[in-house]
Write a protein that holds these residues in place. Structure first.
Motif, mmCIF file in Angstrom:
data_model
loop_
_atom_site.group_PDB
_atom_site.id
_atom_site.type_symbol
_atom_site.label_atom_id
_atom_site.label_comp_id
_atom_site.label_asym_id
_atom_site.label_seq_id
_atom_site.Cartn_x
_atom_site.Cartn_y
_atom_site.Cartn_z
ATOM 1 N N ARG A 256 37.690 60.005 36.312
ATOM 2 C CA ARG A 256 37.680 61.336 35.690
ATOM 3 C C ARG A 256 36.987 61.310 34.329
ATOM 4 N N GLN A 257 37.167 60.201 33.604
ATOM 5 C CA GLN A 257 36.569 60.066 32.273
ATOM 6 C C GLN A 257 35.100 59.654 32.338
ATOM 7 N N GLY A 258 34.595 59.401 33.541
ATOM 8 C CA GLY A 258 33.181 59.070 33.707
ATOM 9 C C GLY A 258 32.827 57.611 33.494
ATOM 10 N N HIS A 259 33.821 56.720 33.523
ATOM 11 C CA HIS A 259 33.555 55.302 33.273
ATOM 12 C C HIS A 259 33.265 54.502 34.541
ATOM 13 N N LEU A 260 33.749 54.980 35.679
ATOM 14 C CA LEU A 260 33.471 54.240 36.911
ATOM 15 C C LEU A 260 33.356 55.178 38.097
ATOM 16 N N LEU A 261 32.794 54.631 39.154
ATOM 17 C CA LEU A 261 32.638 55.335 40.427
ATOM 18 C C LEU A 261 33.257 54.504 41.529
ATOM 19 N N ARG A 262 33.738 55.189 42.549
ATOM 20 C CA ARG A 262 34.211 54.516 43.760
ATOM 21 C C ARG A 262 33.133 54.662 44.812
ATOM 22 N N GLU A 263 32.930 53.597 45.559
ATOM 23 C CA GLU A 263 31.948 53.626 46.647
ATOM 24 C C GLU A 263 32.563 52.972 47.871
ATOM 25 N N ARG A 264 32.433 53.620 49.013
ATOM 26 C CA ARG A 264 32.922 53.053 50.276
ATOM 27 C C ARG A 264 31.941 51.993 50.748
ATOM 28 N N SER A 265 32.480 50.938 51.321
ATOM 29 C CA SER A 265 31.663 49.875 51.878
ATOM 30 C C SER A 265 30.884 50.424 53.070
ATOM 31 N N ALA A 266 29.623 50.032 53.177
ATOM 32 C CA ALA A 266 28.794 50.472 54.306
ATOM 33 C C ALA A 266 29.239 49.798 55.602
ATOM 34 N N THR A 267 29.822 48.610 55.494
ATOM 35 C CA THR A 267 30.219 47.863 56.698
ATOM 36 C C THR A 267 31.656 48.138 57.121
ATOM 37 N N ASP A 268 32.514 48.508 56.179
ATOM 38 C CA ASP A 268 33.910 48.802 56.503
ATOM 39 C C ASP A 268 34.357 49.967 55.629
ATOM 40 N N ARG A 269 34.378 51.161 56.193
ATOM 41 C CA ARG A 269 34.663 52.381 55.451
ATOM 42 C C ARG A 269 36.052 52.387 54.804
ATOM 43 N N ARG A 270 36.948 51.494 55.237
ATOM 44 C CA ARG A 270 38.276 51.415 54.623
ATOM 45 C C ARG A 270 38.227 50.746 53.257
ATOM 46 N N VAL A 271 37.189 49.962 53.015
ATOM 47 C CA VAL A 271 37.075 49.206 51.761
ATOM 48 C C VAL A 271 36.373 50.065 50.711
ATOM 49 N N VAL A 272 37.018 50.167 49.546
ATOM 50 C CA VAL A 272 36.466 50.945 48.438
ATOM 51 C C VAL A 272 36.159 49.995 47.289
ATOM 52 N N HIS A 273 34.923 50.054 46.809
ATOM 53 C CA HIS A 273 34.514 49.271 45.644
ATOM 54 C C HIS A 273 34.475 50.176 44.419
ATOM 55 N N CYS A 274 34.795 49.610 43.274
ATOM 56 C CA CYS A 274 34.687 50.312 42.000
ATOM 57 C C CYS A 274 33.545 49.678 41.232
ATOM 58 N N ARG A 275 32.747 50.518 40.598
ATOM 59 C CA ARG A 275 31.679 49.993 39.746
ATOM 60 C C ARG A 275 31.560 50.858 38.507
ATOM 61 N N LEU A 276 31.105 50.261 37.425
ATOM 62 C CA LEU A 276 30.955 50.991 36.173
ATOM 63 C C LEU A 276 29.772 51.942 36.243
ATOM 64 N N THR A 277 29.926 53.095 35.593
ATOM 65 C CA THR A 277 28.814 54.020 35.397
ATOM 66 C C THR A 277 28.038 53.549 34.163
ATOM 67 N N GLU A 278 27.017 54.279 33.789
ATOM 68 C CA GLU A 278 26.277 53.954 32.566
ATOM 69 C C GLU A 278 27.201 54.053 31.348
#
Length: 169
Positions: free
Chosen positions: A91-113
């Protein structure tokens, strides 16, 4: 289950118990002379982050995208709790969640700019704190500290071996 110093131990644990008491006493002595507070605690207050939020940013900045499960493990929280941490950071704009392309149940978190920029600020504070801490020690003491920490990392990375008491059943 955690151990308390007063707990009864078998003979093989007596040396560790004595060392535990010594470690506690030394840490208390250090704490009486200087705060042993996490060097990034003041940044938590300045940035209005909780400690788990700051540590999430530090882990993601250091190691790149992590699954929700791995992030929870590193923060020492449940997956339910990490969801709240990630929700707020997203919500604060620090990270994004992305679903794995190979397993949609897996969610990765990564930092935004913005998250990357926050990580760089936090990392500078951590590096400065470690520099001050290590500056108290001479070269020989630093080498001894590194040797001990390397041993701890190696032993904690090895598969657990049962203690004699556990083997006895």
């Amino acid at each position: 289950m955690g151990y308390s110093v007063s707990r009864k131990f078998h003979k093989e644990d007596e040396d560790v118990t004595e060392d535990l008491e010594k470690l506690q006493n030394l840490l208390l002595a250090l704490g009486r002379r200087s705060s042993l507070r996490d060097p990034i605690a003041s940044m938590c207050e300045q940035l209005q982050f909780t400690p788990p939020q700051v540590h999430a940013i530090l882990w993601l900045g250091q190691d790149g995208p992590l699954t929700m499960g791995e992030l929870a493990r590193r923060l020492g929280v449940t997956e339910k709790t990490v969801t709240g941490v990630v929700d707020r950071l997203e919500r604060q704009g620090h990270l994004l969640r992305e679903r794995s392309a190979t397993d949609r149940r897996v969610v990765h978190c990564r930092l935004t700019e913005d998250g990357q920029s926050t990580w760089e600020r936090l990392n500078r504070v951590v590096v400065h704190g470690m520099h001050q801490f290590l500056g108290i020690l001479d070269v020989g003491d630093r080498k001894a500290l590194f040797r001990i920490l390397e041993k701890l990392v190696k032993r904690m990375s090895a598969p657990a071996t049962p203690t004699p008491r556990e083997r006895a059943g």
